[in-house]
Write a protein that holds these residues in place. Structure first.
Motif, short mmCIF file in Angstrom:
data_model
loop_
_atom_site.label_atom_id
_atom_site.label_comp_id
_atom_site.label_asym_id
_atom_site.label_seq_id
_atom_site.Cartn_x
_atom_site.Cartn_y
_atom_site.Cartn_z
N UNK A 189 0.87 -1.18 0.00
CA UNK A 189 0.00 0.00 0.00
C UNK A 189 0.90 1.23 0.00
N UNK A 190 0.52 2.24 -0.77
CA UNK A 190 1.28 3.49 -0.80
C UNK A 190 0.33 4.66 -0.58
N UNK A 191 0.72 5.59 0.28
CA UNK A 191 -0.01 6.84 0.47
C UNK A 191 0.76 7.96 -0.21
N UNK A 192 0.09 8.67 -1.12
CA UNK A 192 0.70 9.76 -1.87
C UNK A 192 0.12 11.09 -1.40
N UNK A 193 1.03 12.00 -1.00
CA UNK A 193 0.62 13.35 -0.61
C UNK A 193 1.11 14.40 -1.60
N UNK A 194 1.97 14.01 -2.55
CA UNK A 194 2.63 14.97 -3.42
C UNK A 194 1.64 15.60 -4.41
N UNK A 195 1.74 16.91 -4.56
CA UNK A 195 0.93 17.62 -5.55
C UNK A 195 1.84 18.07 -6.69
N UNK A 196 2.30 17.12 -7.42
CA UNK A 196 3.17 17.37 -8.58
C UNK A 196 3.19 16.11 -9.43
N UNK A 231 -3.44 2.19 -3.59
CA UNK A 231 -2.87 3.53 -3.48
C UNK A 231 -3.89 4.44 -2.80
N UNK A 232 -3.41 5.21 -1.85
CA UNK A 232 -4.23 6.18 -1.12
C UNK A 232 -3.72 7.57 -1.45
N UNK A 233 -4.61 8.51 -1.76
CA UNK A 233 -4.27 9.92 -1.92
C UNK A 233 -4.76 10.67 -0.70
N UNK A 265 -3.53 15.86 -4.42
CA UNK A 265 -2.61 14.77 -4.72
C UNK A 265 -3.25 13.73 -5.63
N UNK A 266 -4.57 13.55 -5.53
CA UNK A 266 -5.27 12.57 -6.36
C UNK A 266 -5.16 12.92 -7.84
N UNK A 267 -5.12 14.22 -8.15
CA UNK A 267 -5.07 14.65 -9.56
C UNK A 267 -3.83 14.16 -10.28
N UNK A 306 -7.21 4.74 -7.09
CA UNK A 306 -6.80 5.18 -5.75
C UNK A 306 -8.02 5.50 -4.91
N UNK A 307 -7.78 5.61 -3.62
CA UNK A 307 -8.79 5.99 -2.65
C UNK A 307 -8.32 7.27 -1.96
N UNK A 308 -9.20 8.26 -1.83
CA UNK A 308 -8.84 9.50 -1.15
C UNK A 308 -9.19 9.36 0.33
N UNK A 309 -8.16 9.48 1.17
CA UNK A 309 -8.34 9.47 2.63
C UNK A 309 -7.51 10.61 3.19
N UNK A 310 -8.15 11.61 3.71
CA UNK A 310 -7.41 12.77 4.22
C UNK A 310 -6.92 12.51 5.64
N UNK A 311 -5.82 13.16 5.98
CA UNK A 311 -5.22 12.98 7.30
C UNK A 311 -6.14 13.51 8.39
#
Length: 365
Positions: free
Chosen positions: A108-115, A131-133, A138-140, A146-151
């Protein structure tokens, strides 16, 4: 850091663990802070989870690095384990262990990068099982499902001050501070990326018309950015506001400062997710932020704060001014901020959603 009793390391038998959260960076970062807050909440909600790597508190459930060879053995009860990475340096070992060493792992990977991700990062992300955004921004930039899960925030730790004037008196604030004094905070590393200069310029423009307000900037100044910080001090001195715009440097405990301030500003030009506005909001403090990171997912203008474009000094100044002009009605924004965090951004909300991703993978095997 303040002294106190050292906690014993809490090492876990790998056979009792279904999920591993690696942290392969020694210096404290936003990712590390996320792991520190999230793992205990996940464990409380039933996840059999442990961390591995340096730079983490001893009290977290953990594996020794030398225990990783035991990941060839399945956990008790059978099935597979989950390796939850948050950086390239953690995805790569997961790929090696699963694909080359044939360990029974799901990644599983969580991606926070906006680039846009570089080629090697895209390759690693493509090898993940889930994959989690951390937000819509970051999802864009993800090219995979992916699944969007905010902190989330630990609302038991970050909570409003019972007595705001007493909270202000409790912090080591230079100069004369009365019960009428109100504070604007900007916390984080002092550097161009974080927009500290935009905050200083906004304060120079606004504070002369708001005599009861002062600004506090707390955060590390590394040697690389010492010249940047020195330039800010020169600007403040030149404006004659040295007693009203204070650079504190790095403080040992930022929590009392969140409780002492009345408004928080996050002027970042670039951000991964950005937890500081949520930490302030959990303390009943409204936030003004740019659209960097996930700030626009947190803040509803006029409800819990204000939003402006990134790298827009005039826009930031105007957004802060809209809050200051509310006077005592700022408390309504603070109440809205607290409600936002408790309903949408409590750490338990994030932990439950991430655990659900794990459960879906584990059910398949």
């Amino acid at each position: 850091m303040p002294s106190g009793p050292r906690m014993a390391a809490c090492f876990i038998d790998p056979g009792e663990i279904d999920v591993i959260a690696p942290n392969f960076k020694r210096r404290l970062s936003g990712v590390t802070s996320t792991i520190i807050q999230l793992v205990p909440a996940q464990a409380r909600l039933g996840a059999r989870i442990a961390v591995v790597g340096p730079g983490l508190p001893a009290g977290l459930p953990r594996l020794r690095l030398r225990d990783l060879w035991r990941l060839w053995q399945r956990p008790r009860g059978g099935g597979v384990r989950i390796w939850h990475a948050r950086r390239n340096t953690e995805m790569l070992p997961g790929v090696i262990m699963r694909d080359l060493l044939r360990m029974p792992l799901k990644l599983v990977f969580t991606s926070a990068a906006q680039r846009h991700h570089k080629g090697f990062t895209r390759f690693l992300i493509g090898r993940m099982d889930r994959v989690i955004a951390t937000g819509s921004g970051s999802a864009r930039y993800l090219k995979v499902p992916h699944t969007v899960i905010m902190h989330g925030i630990d609302t038991a730790k970050f909570r409003p001050a019972a007595d705001k004037p007493a909270a202000r008196r409790a912090v080591d604030l230079p100069g004369a501070v009365s019960d009428r004094t109100r504070l604007i905070g900007c916390f984080g590393r002092v550097r161009h990326q974080k927009g500290t200069d935009l905050f200083v310029e906004a304060m120079i423009a606004l504070l002369p018309a708001h005599p009861d307000w002062m600004a506090v900037i707390a955060g590390r100044v590394t040697s690389e950015h010492a010249g940047f910080a020195a330039g800010l001090r020169e600007k403040i001195a030149g404006a004659g506001l040295g007693d009203r715009i204070v650079l504190l440097g790095e403080v040992p405990d930022i929590l009392p400062w969140y409780r002492a301030i009345d408004l928080y500003v996050a002027p970042s030009r670039n951000e991964g997710f950005g937890l500081t506005p949520l930490e302030a909001m959990a303390c009943g403090v409204p936030a003004v932020a740019t659209t960097a990171g996930a700030y626009a997912d947190m803040i509803v203008p006029g409800v819990n704060g204000e939003i402006c474009a990134t790298d827009d000094g005039a826009g930031l100044t105007a957004a802060i001014a809209r809050v200051l002009e509310r006077g005592q009605a700022i408390a309504e924004l603070g109440a809205g901020a607290l409600e936002t965090v408790r309903s949408r951004f409590a750490i338990e909300v994030e932990a439950e959603a991430v655990n659900a991703v794990y459960a879906g993978l584990l059910r398949q095997h």
